[in-house]
Design a protein around this motif. Structure first.
Motif: not given
Length: 120
Positions: A57-69, A92-96
């Motif tokens: 779930g690493a890529l999903e984790l990055i996306g979830t963090i990016r979506a947080m306030p 990179k696409r996920a937000g790293a």
């Protein structure tokens, strides 16, 4: 003090990383699963996040963090075993923001994070 989270399934990687990064002046928090990382980030966002590409779930984790306030303000390092362009582009696409090659050691972590620790 800057907060840094290491999200990695390996106890050894987290322990070694925490020891080195704590010596550089970071307050280091550990998570051994993506779910635990999200829970800890919901409680208090770190300034920096190291995410192991091998973590389920690493890529999903990055996306979830990016979506947080304020999630866009975190500097995220995606940790890969080799310079795998496909895996790096997915990160990179996920937000790293940046990449770290594993296995990392004191020299690598010091060169990347010492200036970041002093920037606070």
């Amino acid at each position: 003090m800057q907060r840094l989270m290491i999200a990695d399934g390996s106890d050894i990687v987290r322990t070694v990383g925490k020891r080195i990064l704590s010596e550089l002046g970071f307050l280091v928090v550990e998570a051994d699963t993506a779910r635990e990382a999200v829970t800890r980030c919901n409680a208090e966002l770190p300034n920096f996040l190291i995410v192991d590409a091998g973590l389920e779930g690493a890529l999903e984790l990055i996306g979830t963090i990016r979506a947080m306030p304020n999630g866009k303000s975190i500097r995220i390092f995606y940790c890969v075993i080799e310079a795998d362009l496909k895996k790096m582009m997915a990160g990179k696409r996920a937000g790293a923001d940046d990449f770290l090659l594993k296995p990392f050691d004191r020299k690598i972590l010091t060169s990347v994070f010492s200036a970041l620790a002093q920037a606070a």
